[in-house]
Design a protein around this motif. Sequence first.
Motif, short mmCIF file in Angstrom:
data_model
loop_
_atom_site.label_atom_id
_atom_site.label_comp_id
_atom_site.label_asym_id
_atom_site.label_seq_id
_atom_site.Cartn_x
_atom_site.Cartn_y
_atom_site.Cartn_z
N LEU A 235 0.84 -1.20 0.00
CA LEU A 235 0.00 0.00 0.00
C LEU A 235 0.88 1.26 0.00
N ALA A 236 1.97 1.21 0.75
CA ALA A 236 2.89 2.35 0.78
C ALA A 236 3.48 2.59 -0.60
N ASP A 237 3.83 1.51 -1.29
CA ASP A 237 4.38 1.64 -2.65
C ASP A 237 3.41 2.33 -3.59
N LYS A 238 2.11 2.22 -3.30
CA LYS A 238 1.11 2.88 -4.15
C LYS A 238 0.78 4.28 -3.63
N GLY A 239 1.49 4.69 -2.58
CA GLY A 239 1.25 6.03 -2.02
C GLY A 239 -0.02 6.13 -1.20
N ILE A 240 -0.49 4.99 -0.69
CA ILE A 240 -1.72 5.01 0.10
C ILE A 240 -1.37 5.12 1.59
N ASN A 241 -1.89 6.15 2.22
CA ASN A 241 -1.60 6.39 3.63
C ASN A 241 -2.57 5.59 4.51
N ILE A 242 -2.01 4.90 5.50
CA ILE A 242 -2.86 4.11 6.41
C ILE A 242 -3.15 4.93 7.66
N ARG A 243 -4.43 5.11 7.96
CA ARG A 243 -4.81 5.93 9.11
C ARG A 243 -4.92 5.11 10.39
N ALA A 244 -5.29 3.85 10.26
CA ALA A 244 -5.41 2.99 11.44
C ALA A 244 -5.34 1.53 10.98
N ILE A 245 -4.95 0.67 11.91
CA ILE A 245 -4.79 -0.77 11.58
C ILE A 245 -5.40 -1.58 12.72
N THR A 246 -6.05 -2.68 12.39
CA THR A 246 -6.38 -3.66 13.43
C THR A 246 -6.05 -5.04 12.87
N THR A 247 -5.67 -5.94 13.77
CA THR A 247 -5.42 -7.30 13.32
C THR A 247 -6.07 -8.26 14.30
N SER A 248 -6.40 -9.44 13.82
CA SER A 248 -6.81 -10.51 14.70
C SER A 248 -6.33 -11.80 14.07
N GLU A 249 -6.71 -12.92 14.65
CA GLU A 249 -6.14 -14.19 14.24
C GLU A 249 -6.24 -14.48 12.74
N ILE A 250 -7.40 -14.21 12.16
CA ILE A 250 -7.58 -14.58 10.74
C ILE A 250 -7.91 -13.39 9.85
N LYS A 251 -7.63 -12.18 10.29
CA LYS A 251 -7.85 -11.03 9.42
C LYS A 251 -7.03 -9.83 9.87
N PHE A 252 -6.83 -8.89 8.94
CA PHE A 252 -6.35 -7.57 9.36
C PHE A 252 -7.10 -6.54 8.55
N SER A 253 -7.22 -5.34 9.10
CA SER A 253 -7.94 -4.26 8.42
C SER A 253 -7.10 -2.99 8.46
N VAL A 254 -7.21 -2.21 7.39
CA VAL A 254 -6.58 -0.89 7.37
C VAL A 254 -7.65 0.14 7.05
N LEU A 255 -7.53 1.29 7.68
CA LEU A 255 -8.43 2.40 7.41
C LEU A 255 -7.68 3.37 6.51
N ILE A 256 -8.28 3.71 5.36
CA ILE A 256 -7.61 4.61 4.40
C ILE A 256 -8.62 5.62 3.86
N ASP A 257 -8.14 6.59 3.11
CA ASP A 257 -9.04 7.55 2.45
C ASP A 257 -9.90 6.81 1.43
N SER A 258 -11.18 7.16 1.40
CA SER A 258 -12.07 6.38 0.52
C SER A 258 -11.73 6.55 -0.96
N ALA A 259 -11.05 7.63 -1.31
CA ALA A 259 -10.67 7.81 -2.72
C ALA A 259 -9.78 6.67 -3.21
N TYR A 260 -9.10 5.98 -2.30
CA TYR A 260 -8.19 4.91 -2.70
C TYR A 260 -8.79 3.51 -2.59
N THR A 261 -10.09 3.43 -2.38
CA THR A 261 -10.72 2.11 -2.17
C THR A 261 -10.34 1.11 -3.26
N GLU A 262 -10.65 1.48 -4.52
CA GLU A 262 -10.44 0.54 -5.63
C GLU A 262 -8.97 0.13 -5.72
#
Length: 434
Positions: free
Chosen positions: A392-419
């Motif tokens: 994601l960093a290589d694509k210039g996408i800034n991560i605002r927050a992260i959560t992880t658990s045993e079988i998943k992780f999530s990142v919060l980003i600007d919605s313009a970068y969804t796709e």
Amino acid sequence: MYTRLSELAKGKNFPLTNGLLRMPRLVMKFGGTSVANVERIRNVARHVKREVEAGYDVAVVVSAMAGKTNELVGWVKEANSLYDAKEYDVVVASGEQVTSGLLAIALQEMGVNARSWQGWQIPIVTSDAHGTARIVEIDGSGILESFEKKKEVAVVSGFQGVHQETRRITTLGRGGSDTSAVALAAAIGAERCDIYTDVDGVYTTDPRIVPKAQRLDKVSYEEMLEMASLGAKVLQVRSVELAMMHRVPTYVRSSFDDPADPKLGTLICDEEDIMEQQVVTGIAYSRDEAQITLRNVADKPGVAASIFVPLADANINVDMIIQVVSDDTTTTDITFTVPSAEYERACAVLNAHKSEIEFRDLQGATDVVKVSAIGVGMRSHAGVAARAFKALADKGINIRAITTSEIKFSVLIDSAYTELAVRTLHSLYGLDKA
Ligand code: ASP
Ligand code: MG
């Protein structure tokens, strides 16, 4: 006598009264687009007839015709924006009643014995949380008796139930027919539950965003639960919880297939029944997120409680939380997410508690999206999330927050970068179709 859902085991046998061998049982569920008009309802009847001819005792669960529930909700709000939730349920439960009667008629017309069942007639007993009720128990005996004595297909109105003490009609929350179907499958000991919809299965991600998304042949209950909770819209979350709890093998498949040449779609099943496990099985995203940052909160014991207890008391679910030390080291910044529908209420609650929390500024953003990767393989592989942060960093996408658990992780980003983010992760984990 009620059969408690929690007491039901897969394939549990019910007493036979006539000594005959019982037929295997099947629950088939059809969503709104599959029953959008009378012609489509006839097509549904053909699917049902095929399974009856294959030797199943069938219970069919139906949704309201496409758009009907929205129309009914609109009428309620037009009548009074501060409506009575009990009467809301009376109105919105009616859409399913129409479809169940129409499908029973279409089946009869094809020479298939059938009758409709409303939630209160079975009964499907629920809590009294009108508009978002939970199923407490289902008495499957009436339906089983009609299978046995009359060889009759049970056409059941999804989405609705009844509260036992008040005898009032309840509904299970939007998308609740999925839950009706899985719960009924558990209650009557069905061999499986087939959820017919307008797509032919569960995909590695949303095919509208990633044309290279692939249909999964199988997905585990645990993964499907995460995918549904993290934004995949294909099934109501509660239905997956029930399927997992009662081990109901559940197919997601298309009602637009030729009834004479059906495809099985995606099977949601035990992890052990899946031979080839990928590390990551799917990428989900949810736009229903909002971010709140409280700046310069006093850095002392009890601050987190002073923020999150009032939010919990207001029934607002907080998801991702990050806390950082501010420059001055006596204060801290706390960032967290809430459902976007609750954003304004959350801000109001925090501002009302400003003097206890002692924050300087509240900053919010609603143009954010949560992108998640899900896979049971993460349990046994290290560094899965780290690779995503790099990509994601290589694509210039800034991560605002992260959560992880045993079988998943999530990142919060600007919605313009969804796709871009979804596509990047989808190819990173080798999910692109060749
Ligand atoms: N008709 C209801 C809804 O639109 C329930 C369902 O379709 O699952 O939410
Ligand atoms: Mg649905």
